[in-house]
Design a protein around this motif. Sequence first.
Motif, mmCIF file in Angstrom:
data_model
loop_
_atom_site.group_PDB
_atom_site.id
_atom_site.type_symbol
_atom_site.label_atom_id
_atom_site.label_comp_id
_atom_site.label_asym_id
_atom_site.label_seq_id
_atom_site.Cartn_x
_atom_site.Cartn_y
_atom_site.Cartn_z
ATOM 1 N N MET A 130 -4.102 -50.709 38.856
ATOM 2 C CA MET A 130 -4.304 -50.713 37.415
ATOM 3 C C MET A 130 -2.996 -50.962 36.687
ATOM 4 N N ALA A 131 -3.095 -51.619 35.548
ATOM 5 C CA ALA A 131 -1.934 -51.832 34.690
ATOM 6 C C ALA A 131 -1.914 -50.774 33.597
ATOM 7 N N ASP A 132 -0.752 -50.579 32.992
ATOM 8 C CA ASP A 132 -0.617 -49.573 31.935
ATOM 9 C C ASP A 132 -1.508 -49.873 30.738
ATOM 10 N N ALA A 133 -1.837 -51.151 30.530
ATOM 11 C CA ALA A 133 -2.627 -51.529 29.360
ATOM 12 C C ALA A 133 -4.038 -50.956 29.393
ATOM 13 N N LEU B 139 -15.454 -47.882 40.407
ATOM 14 C CA LEU B 139 -16.128 -46.969 39.479
ATOM 15 C C LEU B 139 -15.118 -46.125 38.713
ATOM 16 N N LEU B 140 -14.094 -45.643 39.418
ATOM 17 C CA LEU B 140 -13.067 -44.831 38.767
ATOM 18 C C LEU B 140 -12.239 -45.638 37.773
ATOM 19 N N VAL B 141 -11.890 -46.862 38.139
ATOM 20 C CA VAL B 141 -11.130 -47.720 37.215
ATOM 21 C C VAL B 141 -11.910 -47.904 35.910
ATOM 22 N N THR B 142 -13.200 -48.172 36.051
ATOM 23 C CA THR B 142 -14.036 -48.358 34.865
ATOM 24 C C THR B 142 -14.090 -47.074 34.039
ATOM 25 N N GLY B 143 -14.259 -45.930 34.724
ATOM 26 C CA GLY B 143 -14.317 -44.657 34.021
ATOM 27 C C GLY B 143 -13.007 -44.293 33.351
ATOM 28 N N SER C 100 -9.902 -43.718 28.459
ATOM 29 C CA SER C 100 -8.660 -44.011 27.738
ATOM 30 C C SER C 100 -8.948 -44.531 26.338
ATOM 31 N N GLY C 101 -9.974 -45.367 26.212
ATOM 32 C CA GLY C 101 -10.378 -45.854 24.897
ATOM 33 C C GLY C 101 -9.367 -46.731 24.189
ATOM 34 N N ILE C 102 -8.497 -47.398 24.940
ATOM 35 C CA ILE C 102 -7.480 -48.236 24.288
ATOM 36 C C ILE C 102 -7.760 -49.725 24.483
ATOM 37 N N THR C 103 -8.882 -50.042 25.125
ATOM 38 C CA THR C 103 -9.277 -51.444 25.267
ATOM 39 C C THR C 103 -10.663 -51.626 24.637
ATOM 40 N N LEU D 229 -12.999 -53.268 26.254
ATOM 41 C CA LEU D 229 -13.862 -53.658 27.362
ATOM 42 C C LEU D 229 -15.155 -52.836 27.334
ATOM 43 N N PRO D 230 -16.311 -53.472 27.227
ATOM 44 C CA PRO D 230 -17.573 -52.727 27.252
ATOM 45 C C PRO D 230 -17.812 -52.159 28.652
ATOM 46 N N PRO D 231 -17.967 -50.851 28.801
ATOM 47 C CA PRO D 231 -18.017 -50.236 30.135
ATOM 48 C C PRO D 231 -19.144 -50.749 31.025
ATOM 49 N N SER D 232 -20.345 -50.950 30.461
ATOM 50 C CA SER D 232 -21.461 -51.395 31.295
ATOM 51 C C SER D 232 -21.221 -52.805 31.840
#
Length: 320
Positions: A1-4, A155-159, A164-167, A169-172
């Motif tokens: 994962m990246a910091d973003a 799954l964890l990356v998505t969660g 984090s809520g800083i992107t 990206l739609p989770p589904s």
Amino acid sequence: MADALVSAPVAASAGVVAAALIVVASKKVARIKRDDILPLMGVMGAFVFAAQMINFSIPGTGSSGHMIGGVLLAALLGPWAAFITIASVLIIQCLIFADGGLMALGCNLINMGAMSCLVAWPLVYRPIAGKTFRKGRVFLASVAACVVDLELGALLVTGETELSGITSLPPSEFLLFMLPIHLAIGLCEGVATGAVLCFVGSYKPDMLYEADHVAASSKSGKMTGRTKTVIGVFAALALVMAVSFTWIASSDPDGLEWSISRLTGSTELAPAVTPATAIMPDYDSTFAGVLGGLIVVALLWGFCSILFRKAQSRKNAEKL
């Protein structure tokens, strides 16, 4: 994962969990009584470091993947020594080569290290592989464990990204891309892991980690010639991969980058921040693989030597 992808609270929480796991793993490793554990950890750390540098293309997707190596490490070293080994690889990748975000390091240790060594290996690989070596069961266990490992990581990356809520990206939809591509990567890693473990098991079955094998090796006192041969083979393979990675690695984006690009049109959400410690960002040298492997070996050797010395000092003090 990246910091973003990661907010400060999520990064801090994951960092605390990862640090706690490293502390627990260190205590567990200090109690291991295998004469081959230190050289095997060093060589396998270098092998996994080199293997992770080589992205392989996923046909028909425009994506690529690379081995995590946690299941392979756990099968040869046991789960806690494997976690310390893969943690060393990930830390060196982040600090020296700017591969993976510094703030996201805790997440990466959990997603790639804990899920493979502490979840997929004991809960999936070990029950399927059984306590005696059979090629078919070991191969099936390797594929199943690697698939579970990669899917849990996705799954964890998505969660973590959603928490984090800083992107934007739609989770589904993000999950819809992450799970299938990492299923394909997991299948590829599983086949490679199964092939390697079947080779090791055919040559020296007791190297495939089981509790009774560890007890037996602690009584024997010395490494056998076959153990040294296996270590030598992995060292040679690590060197070959470390030297050749620039020629054979795929240039396609990896599974995470590919999933992000499908949603945003770009493989990155923000410019990467290079740590001040990074001496070869993005492995920008033909010798990056060799240097990285040597640093991993040195880190593991030094760290574990300290653990073993402290454990021995405590035993001597108890005797007095």
